[in-house]
Structures are given as C-alpha cells and as structure tokens.
Design an enzyme around this catalytic site. Structure first.
Site, short mmCIF file in Angstrom:
data_model
loop_
_atom_site.label_atom_id
_atom_site.label_comp_id
_atom_site.label_asym_id
_atom_site.label_seq_id
_atom_site.Cartn_x
_atom_site.Cartn_y
_atom_site.Cartn_z
N CYS A 203 -6.31 -8.66 -8.73
CA CYS A 203 -7.62 -8.12 -9.08
C CYS A 203 -8.18 -8.82 -10.33
CB CYS A 203 -7.55 -6.61 -9.24
SG CYS A 203 -9.19 -5.81 -9.22
N HIS B 166 -5.85 -5.40 -3.91
CA HIS B 166 -4.65 -4.80 -4.49
C HIS B 166 -3.56 -4.73 -3.41
CE1 HIS B 166 -6.15 -3.29 -8.40
NE2 HIS B 166 -7.32 -3.28 -7.78
N GLU C 237 -0.56 -3.73 -3.72
CA GLU C 237 0.24 -2.51 -3.90
C GLU C 237 -0.43 -1.28 -3.30
OE1 GLU C 237 -2.52 -2.39 -7.46
OE2 GLU C 237 -1.58 -3.91 -6.18
#
Length: 214
Positions: free
Chosen positions: A83, A192, A194
């Site tokens: 990001c 992202h 994750e």
C-alpha cells in the site's frame, strides 16, 4: 528458520500483516522492528504503510530506515512493499500538496479525484474494496495465483501504469494503474495481501519462499 522483518514506523496495520505471515510461515520468526538495529540479521523485509504520505515519509526517515532499506536493496534481500509502503518508494506524490518520496522508482503518485471516467464523471475516492489484478509479467510472487484474481484495496492515490516499465500487475479503476510493481529484489503492491483472502495469502507464501530474483 528465517527472520522476516516488518518495519514499524507508526504507519501501518502491522499486526494483521504479522498475523498473516505467521500463518503462511509458522516456522519462521516475524519481527516488528522500530529501529534498524532490530532488523539486523533479517532474511527478508516488509515495508507496510497506511495513512498520509508526508507522515509516512517522515516516519520512515526519522528512525534511520532509509539507509537500512538501501542496504537491503543492494544486498539482494527480498523486499515487499504494501500500500503506502509501495507509494513511498516512488519519486513524488501529489498528496499533501506534493511530497518528495524515496525515489527508488522514478514514477509519480497521482490522485484519483482529478481523473475522469469515460462517461465524464469524476472517479470516487477512495478506491476501496475488491478489484481484479491482471498480471503483466511472469514473476515468482504470482505463482499459483490466476491473473484477474481479486485483491483488496483502500487508497486515494495511485501509480500510473502507462509508460511504467516496473508494472507487475495492473488494475482498472476508470484509469489503468499499477497494482503491483517490481524491480530486481523489490516487489510492491498497492493492494493489501494480508486482507485479500486466499490470493493474498498465496502471495505472502510466495514472498516467504522467494529468493529475490525473477
């Protein structure tokens, strides 16, 4: 056992990144480093980032992470930006009235709100939610991930894809932007991983096993 270092400069959702890494690499050590000294002995490095670019750049410079990052680049250590951790590697951002970034890549960071759809409407900001990432090159971090897979985004600023020879993945949000870039031992994503379910976890798993070359 590898030492995976996540740089903590006060501008990232670090615990979700660390938790995801621990799931894909349960036998490795995941360290949140607030100083360069805590990153000593790292086998791979992650540069996260959430928030305003000026605060991110200042927060990154203050603890001495710029020399550390440069050393890791020169050594060939695998590096993953996430990001705003990708955006700070660019040359300059339009955010906060214009901010010089780290200049590792020569591309600019632009604001979605000044761009228009084909129908003439302004793009909504932030670009938030799931969108497709189309792979532009064959890269080890794309292993077992289909081109066009959906990843999770939250951002108002972007790196243009046009004329950008570092693009590894591209996404359409009224304009084509670089959703992933790479050069040598650096791979960075605007999305992202994750927060991106199976595709994101696979990318992190691929990073943990990556040797830093294409």
């Amino acid at each position: 056992m590898q030492k995976i270092v996540v740089l903590d400069y006060g501008m990232g959702n670090l615990h979700s990144v660390a938790s995801a890494l621990q799931k894909v690499a349960p036998g490795d050590q995941v360290v949140l480093a607030t100083t360069p000294e805590q990153a000593e002995g790292a086998d791979r490095l992650i540069v996260p980032g959430v928030g305003a670019i000026r605060d991110c750049v200042e927060g990154f410079i203050r603890p001495g992470f710029v020399p550390l990052l440069n050393q890791c680049i020169e050594s060939g250590m695998p590096i993953l930006g996430i990001c705003v951790g990708m955006q700070i590697m660019m040359a300059r951002s339009e955010e906060n009235g214009g901010v010089d970034c780290l200049g590792i890549f020569p591309q600019p960071v632009k604001f979605f709100g000044t761009d228009l759809h084909e129908n003439g409407e302004r793009l909504k900001v932030p670009h938030m939610g799931w969108n497709r990432v189309y792979q532009k090159i064959d890269h080890p971090l794309w292993r077992d991930i289909e081109s066009g897979s959906r990843f999770y985004f939250v951002h108002s600023y972007y790196v243009p894809a046009e004329g950008n020879d570092a693009v590894a993945g591209e996404t359409d949000y009224g304009v084509q932007f670089a959703s992933a870039i790479t050069r040598d031992n650096i791979f960075a994503t605007q999305f992202h991983p994750e927060k991106s379910a199976d595709a994101g976890m696979q990318l992190l798993k691929n990073f943990v096993g990556w040797n830093g070359s294409n």
